[in-house]
Design a protein around this motif. Structure first.
Motif, mmCIF file in Angstrom:
data_model
loop_
_atom_site.group_PDB
_atom_site.id
_atom_site.type_symbol
_atom_site.label_atom_id
_atom_site.label_comp_id
_atom_site.label_asym_id
_atom_site.label_seq_id
_atom_site.Cartn_x
_atom_site.Cartn_y
_atom_site.Cartn_z
ATOM 1 N N ILE A 65 2.088 -4.124 2.573
ATOM 2 C CA ILE A 65 3.185 -4.432 3.497
ATOM 3 C C ILE A 65 4.467 -3.804 2.954
ATOM 4 C CG2 ILE A 65 2.130 -6.668 4.082
ATOM 5 C CD1 ILE A 65 4.404 -8.074 2.640
ATOM 6 N N CYS A 67 8.466 -4.928 2.398
ATOM 7 C CA CYS A 67 9.533 -5.925 2.505
ATOM 8 C C CYS A 67 10.872 -5.193 2.399
ATOM 9 C CB CYS A 67 9.460 -6.932 1.356
ATOM 10 S SG CYS A 67 7.864 -7.741 1.188
ATOM 11 N N LEU A 149 -1.264 -11.305 2.879
ATOM 12 C CA LEU A 149 -1.878 -10.619 4.024
ATOM 13 C C LEU A 149 -3.404 -10.569 3.891
ATOM 14 C CD1 LEU A 149 -1.509 -9.029 6.685
ATOM 15 C CD2 LEU A 149 -1.396 -6.932 5.315
ATOM 16 N N TYR A 182 10.274 -7.648 7.440
ATOM 17 C CA TYR A 182 9.147 -6.733 7.192
ATOM 18 C C TYR A 182 9.103 -5.645 8.263
ATOM 19 C CZ TYR A 182 7.682 -10.950 4.695
ATOM 20 O OH TYR A 182 7.642 -12.039 3.870
ATOM 21 N N TRP A 184 6.938 -3.145 8.408
ATOM 22 C CA TRP A 184 5.543 -2.865 8.771
ATOM 23 C C TRP A 184 4.566 -3.568 7.835
ATOM 24 C CZ3 TRP A 184 2.975 -0.741 4.673
ATOM 25 C CH2 TRP A 184 3.656 0.105 3.803
ATOM 26 N N ILE A 185 3.338 -3.690 8.332
ATOM 27 C CA ILE A 185 2.220 -4.104 7.477
ATOM 28 C C ILE A 185 1.064 -3.143 7.759
ATOM 29 C CG2 ILE A 185 2.934 -6.541 7.605
ATOM 30 C CD1 ILE A 185 0.304 -6.950 9.298
ATOM 31 N N TRP A 187 -2.991 -3.172 8.063
ATOM 32 C CA TRP A 187 -4.116 -4.097 8.118
ATOM 33 C C TRP A 187 -5.290 -3.464 8.862
ATOM 34 C CZ3 TRP A 187 -6.272 -7.649 5.628
ATOM 35 C CH2 TRP A 187 -7.237 -8.468 6.222
ATOM 36 N N ARG A 191 -1.507 0.516 11.012
ATOM 37 C CA ARG A 191 -0.153 0.085 10.699
ATOM 38 C C ARG A 191 0.418 -0.705 11.882
ATOM 39 N NH1 ARG A 191 4.352 2.711 7.313
ATOM 40 N NH2 ARG A 191 2.556 3.688 6.345
ATOM 41 N N ALA A 197 3.598 -7.249 13.631
ATOM 42 C CA ALA A 197 3.256 -7.227 12.204
ATOM 43 C C ALA A 197 3.545 -8.588 11.570
ATOM 44 C CB ALA A 197 4.080 -6.140 11.505
ATOM 45 N N LEU A 201 1.046 -11.333 9.756
ATOM 46 C CA LEU A 201 1.296 -11.721 8.360
ATOM 47 C C LEU A 201 1.387 -13.239 8.227
ATOM 48 C CD1 LEU A 201 1.908 -10.934 5.425
ATOM 49 C CD2 LEU A 201 4.327 -10.748 6.047
#
Ligand code: CLF
Ligand code: SF4
Length: 499
Positions: A65, A67, A149, A182, A184-185, A187, A191, A197, A201
């Motif tokens: 992720i 931050c 996550l 955030y 983006w993450i 997973w 993306r 996102a 999360l």
């Protein structure tokens, strides 16, 4: 799970009327099996952090992720202060390092993996490291910190490896707020951005927390307080994690400066002041036990919280070290630490009893220079941080710490650093030290902070209560007038190490 949730955790220290994990009885009001898990874990027990050390091994470089308070060049900001990790390690190097540290620091009781990325984004390296250590150093507690996550996928493995302490960084339960933290993450090979996102999360974090507590694994929640974004919302986060069985909540100040190169640092997002942080922690304390002794340490930190001995254990050095992992020797040393700890708690209780008849509603803060063991044993000029205690007729309660620039700079810059020290402890009425020179003494008095050196090398809480009784007496006799102090600054940026 319920049992854990109802337990009084380690952010609750004596003197507040609540039981403490460090009570003379040894277990306070904790069930014995919980007490066994926390009694020598420096993060899960405020009482233990004066005596026991932890170490981190930096085996987990990748993250899944982003931050806004983190720059990948630096340590994981949710478990570390900014500053590059000196070395990334293989699991084998990490295992050797743990044995080297355990041989040298017998009070090192916990091995944590906390980055520099996310340990569960690097599961092979993380679990291999835990496996090696559980075989070679079975007395060391295993601890993991994650953004959560990937947590639901790894809960069974965590339980299988006897990792009894897991920290999840949860900054929000509202995806709208999460989208501001955030960008983006990543997973399932995809993306996600924005609210979508943050929704994924928070779902994974809360589900992971529930799964862990159902298995009896102690969970601590770290939250970064970001004024104007999630500061008010963290009260809701606190309720949500408590209801899911979290043991302890650690609300930490955002560390944000342009030189860190983070989104928040560059866009001028400020961190909280000392009063803002304490007010939020206080408001959550009725809901749950709060951790207030976190040092936002590096992903390769070694030593007591607040000290960093990582430079003694670089890979070059540990390869040359003679390693003698002596389990019996470690246990004998820790038995001595326990005796010291019990003596400290007994001294506090005795002194506390003498406050019984006091009716004053005065509450104030004092700062303490200490190198550990619960003693006032640091020179003002050598202090890299001051611990802060709240004094009232209920006793002395640890409420935080303030990192500072060293006052003694070899003859240069003392005046400048004294100003920053005064700003850092400006909300305190007194500062307890083992020794202090004439110059800083005078300036502290001018700033309204009483330097107190008469309790050198004595126990902190007992001494603070003795001083508080005499303070109340002076107020009563009219010798002094009690006045509220102002706010204080939380220092941004990296610690300046002692020369
Ligand atoms: Fe490390 Fe974290 Fe375990 Fe502690 S740190 S993985 S729980 S052993 Fe502790 Fe450091 Fe704060 Fe973390 S002071 S940053 S809370
Ligand atoms: Fe940085 Fe940790 Fe956030 Fe990953 S989880 S972006 S390493 S602070």
């Amino acid at each position: 799970m319920q049992k854990v949730a109802e337990s009084k955790g380690c952010g609750t220290t004596g003197g507040s009327g609540k039981a403490s994990c460090g009570s003379a009885a040894g277990s306070g009001d904790l069930p014995p099996e919980i007490w066994e898990k926390v009694k020598n874990h420096p993060c899960y027990s405020e009482e233990a952090h004066h005596h026991y050390a932890r170490m981190h091994v930096a085996v987990a470089p990748a993250c899944n992720i982003q931050c806004n308070y983190c720059n990948r060049k630096y340590d994981c900001a949710n478990e570390s202060r900014p500053g590059v990790v000196s070395e990334k390690l293989t699991p084998e190097q990490a295992a050797r390092k743990v044995l080297a540290v355990a041989s040298t620091i017998p009070q090192m009781t916990v091995l944590g993996i906390a980055g520099p990325g996310d340990p569960l984004a690097n599961p092979a390296k993380t679990f291999k490291t835990f496996e090696l250590i559980s075989k070679t150093a079975p007395d060391i507690k295993l601890c993991l910190s994650t953004n959560g996550l990937a947590l639901p996928d790894h809960v069974d493995t965590i339980a299988r490896y006897n990792i009894d302490h897991v920290t999840i960084t949860i900054n929000m339960i509202d995806p709208e707020i999460g989208a501001q933290i955030y960008p983006w993450i990543f997973w399932n090979h995809k993306r996600y951005t924005g609210v979508e996102a943050a929704k994924l999360l928070t779902e994974h974090q809360l589900r992971g927390l529930e799964m862990l507590t159902e298995r009896g694994i102690l969970c601590k929640i770290n939250s970064v307080m970001i004024p104007g974004i999630n500061d008010k919302h963290l009260v809701e986060v606190n309720k949500a994690v408590k209801s899911r069985g979290a043991f302890l909540h650690n609300i930490m100040p955002l560390i944000s400066a342009p030189e860190h190169g983070t989104v928040f640092g560059l866009n001028g997002q400020r961190g909280p002041s000392a009063q803002e942080l304490k007010a939020l922690q206080d408001s959550c304390e009725g809901e749950m036990n709060m951790m207030r002794h976190c040092r936002q340490c590096r992903a390769d930190a070694v030593g007591l919280l607040g000290e960093d001995r990582s430079a003694e254990f670089t890979t070059d050095k540990i390869m040359e070290m003679e390693i003698n992992y002596d389990l019996e020797g470690r246990q004998a040393y820790q038995a001595l630490v326990e005796q010291e700890r019990i003596a400290k708690v007994e001294a506090k209780q005795e002194e506390l009893a003498t406050l019984a008849g006091e009716a004053s509603d005065i509450t104030l803060l004092v700062a303490v220079a200490t190198r550990g063991s619960g003693l006032i044993n640091e020179h003002f000029g050598h202090a890299k941080e001051f611990q802060v205690y709240e004094l009232s007729t209920r006793g002395a309660k640890f409420v935080g710490h303030r990192r500072v620039d060293l006052y003694c700079q070899g003859g240069y810059g003392e005046e400048e650093s004294l100003e920053t020290i005064i700003r850092a402890i400006n909300d305190c009425h007194a500062v307890f030290v083992a020794k202090i020179g004439g110059c800083p003494k005078g300036d502290l008095i001018k700033a309204g902070i009483e330097p107190v050196d008469e309790f050198a090398h004595e126990f902190i809480e007992k001494s603070a209560i003795t001083w508080f009784k005499s303070y109340l007496e002076k107020v009563r006799s009219g010798e002094i007038t009690h006045a509220e102090r102002g706010d204080a600054a939380i220092r941004q940026g990296a610690l300046i190490a002692a020369a």
